[in-house]
Structure formats: C-alpha cells, structure tokens
Design an enzyme around this catalytic site. Sequence first.
Site, mmCIF file in Angstrom:
data_model
loop_
_atom_site.group_PDB
_atom_site.id
_atom_site.type_symbol
_atom_site.label_atom_id
_atom_site.label_comp_id
_atom_site.label_asym_id
_atom_site.label_seq_id
_atom_site.Cartn_x
_atom_site.Cartn_y
_atom_site.Cartn_z
ATOM 1 N N SER A 107 52.551 7.470 36.885
ATOM 2 C CA SER A 107 51.918 6.749 37.776
ATOM 3 C C SER A 107 50.542 6.832 37.793
ATOM 4 C CB SER A 107 52.531 7.025 39.132
ATOM 5 O OG SER A 107 52.202 8.425 39.630
ATOM 6 N N CYS A 108 49.990 7.180 36.708
ATOM 7 C CA CYS A 108 48.626 7.267 36.383
ATOM 8 C C CYS A 108 47.636 6.090 36.909
ATOM 9 C CB CYS A 108 48.216 7.712 35.291
ATOM 10 S SG CYS A 108 48.907 9.243 34.525
ATOM 11 N N CYS A 137 51.122 2.608 34.035
ATOM 12 C CA CYS A 137 51.126 3.828 33.331
ATOM 13 C C CYS A 137 52.917 3.746 33.275
ATOM 14 C CB CYS A 137 51.008 4.904 34.409
ATOM 15 S SG CYS A 137 51.489 6.743 33.761
#
Lengths: 220, 239
Positions: B143-144, B139
């Site tokens: 911070s997916c 990501c």
Amino acid sequence: MSYLSHADLGGRNLAGPIKAEVEGEVFHAPWEPRVLALTLAMGATGSWNIDMSRAARETLPDYAELGYYEIWLRGLVELLKARSLVGEDELAAGSALHRAPAVQRLLLADRVGEVLAAGAPTQRATTAPAAFVVGQRVRARAGHAPHHTRLPGYVQGKAGVIERLHGMHVFADANAQGLGEQPQWLYTVVFDGAALWGDAAGAGVAVSVDAWQPYLEADP
Amino acid sequence: MATDAYDPSHDPSHDPSHEHEHEHGHGHGHGHVHGSEHGDEHSELSETELRVRALESVLTQKGYVDPAALDVLIDTYQTRVGPRNGARVVARSWVDPAYREWLRCDATAAIASLGYAGRQGEHMQAVENTPSLHNLVVCTLCSCYPWPVLGLPPTWYKSAPYRSRAVKDPRGVLAEFGVRLPDHIRIRVWDSTAELRYLVIPERPAGTERFDEAALAALVTRDSMIGTGLACAPAAASR
C-alpha cells in the site's frame, strides 16, 4: 525453506467493486488508529526494518481474508513474537508476564514530529557504476524468489525499457532477510501494456515498476 | 497549524452514490462475506478490539511504547497530514513555472520547501498529466503511498480489486471512478514497488486563469493526485 507471499496481486483477476471514499475518512474502527500507532512506534524501536515488516505481513496465510489494519496487527504480532518481545500468553492475559528484552530506542512523544519528518531515506552512496543506461532494453528475471522480493510476478520474464536511474538504494530482498542493506542501483523500468497483457488489454497503456539491478538482465 | 489542516467534509470529486455502499467496520473492500467463517461481525470486531487493547497494554508495560507518543502519531495522521498538503504543491506548480520545473527535477526538495517531508515520502517523484497522457499510481505489492503529501491511503487504494486491476485494466478502473478518457490519451501506470513515492500533478482546469493559489488548491482532490480523478472544474467547487 519455502517462502510464499500472498500480496503480489498485480494483474490477477480479483473481482469486486472499488469503493470510492471521501477525503478524511482515514479509519473505520476505533482500533485501527491504535494499530497504526503501535506499528509506527514499534518500528521506531529499531527491532526490525520496513522490509522485514512487509515480509511478516505478506506471508500471513490468510492475507486475502484480512482487512488492511488486521494485516498490520497480525504482522506486528508476528514480528514481536519472533523476537521474543511479546508472548501469546501475555496477549491472552493482557499484561506483561515475562522480563522485557531491551529494545534499541523508545519513541517519545516529543520526538515524534522530528522522527516522522526525518523518515528513513533508502538512497546510499554510489559505490559501483550502473549496469544499465536510460533507453536500454532489459528483461525482468523470472522465477520464484524464496524470500521477500519487490519484483511483481506480472513483469517477470517481460522486456521493458530503462526510463530513469535513481542511484543506489537499500536492497529490499537482502534487508528483509537480515543480510544487511546491500545497496543496489534502482531503475524505473517501463513495460508496454501490450507486452504485459496482450493487444486488447494494453492498448495505449504503459506500466512501470521500480526495480533493483539484480531483478534485471540486458535484453539483447 | 491551520494551513496544514484539511477539511474532510470537502471532496468535490466524490460521487455520493458510493457512500451508501461503503462497508464500515472492516475497511478492506475485498468484497467477500465474513459472516460464515467468523461468526457475526460484532463479535469479530470486539475480538480484534480486545486483542489490540491487550497488545497496547503489554507493549506499554514493557516500556516499548510511550502512550503519549501513540496519541501524537494518531493525531498527526488523523488531523494534520492529509491531501490538502499535496493540493498546495499542485496549486503552486500551476501558478509558478519555476516551482514546476523544480518539481520535475527534484520533487523531494521542491515538496520539502513547502514543509512536507519524511516518512513514506523520502524519495518523491511528481508525474504530470498532459492533454495526451494520464498518470495513475498503484502499489500492487502492498500500500505504498506518499504520506507527507496525501496522508494515509483510502481503503480502496489498499484493496485487492484496485491493486490487481489498476495495472491490467486502468481504463476500466478509471471508468469506475467516473473518469472516461478518450482513446487517444495514453495511460501510464506507476507501480510503487520500491521507496519512490509518486504524486500526480493533474491538469489545471480551464477557466481558472484568475484563481489565486488557495482557490486553485481547493480544486485539487485527493483522487486527482493518485490519478483516479481529475481536478474539479471551477463551477463544482464554487457551489
């Protein structure tokens, strides 16, 4: 009003090693899990949406200097202050000094499991036909968006191919600005590595992003 | 629930030589020095610690958070939701062709059928490695990460070096994890820019034909489900 995200890192030459980490090493200071929990619990009050919280984090001027949970902490405080839910004087005092404006919901311990399990799906009913089809060539729009957006700089102006349609989803750009969900078609768009980075860097590499329809235009 | 627990001490892909380099305390891995700007590390940490305590007190006094809910949230992600969940999904896909097909068509439902669903995994897609294709997830914007199957992301996944370089030099990034792919293997990088969350299905290691599902799951590392690692060879796991 200018909007500047410091979080759009893809393709930038940021030195530094990538340090492997064992499984289960989730937190690195005792306050980190508290920040995680406070962020999730406050998110559940309905005082803002996830796109607003991403916007609050990515616009922190010293984003690059902060650790990840420091970013979460600072972003949470910004959101609380902007809504007058918490004042800096209260944080300095460590106790509530002002009348507490009401929030929509309180996340109670016995409902945590249920709330986490439900999540917050972003797909919405299909209300318009998709503009693009699988296999179609498209170009990612270029230009600075004066608001939160999820189109990374490294694909802007580049041509790619529609690989998959995901239905209509809450449009992050609108949702972050408090303009409502404004659902838009969402696509996986694949870019050839060489088109993004030149032949040497991109050999045998393809990179995809998930892009809402307003990010894209047909590439003739 | 015992089957959902994961054992933090077991990560067969982990290279112990990295451990000593790990900086505790900051947890961001940006690799720059804080000392000159912020004074010594301990005073900065205690400042943050105090700030967090103050925030928690204020929010609790105002009735915005239930302290017991905070404990449940922490316990959930510290001890109950982690990469052993994803490992079960991968192992099932290796032994059950119908499940694998379901995972291809509707990963969200296939994963939910094993009990993993919800926050940060609302819209799942499984991406399969093959002899000619390796998948890597990143990501670049934040911070997916697919929480229901992998738990919270490791520090490096949220760090600037990984986020900046994974899309531009994935072979170089993989080499840092000790994964050297031959040139004929194509690499696909998935940048998680919307609410889709990706789970890499690594290739099933050779020599595991007689392994049952639990034994197979033990070969599946967290990193192999992000794409920065491969599933372990059976010998490594049966030490």
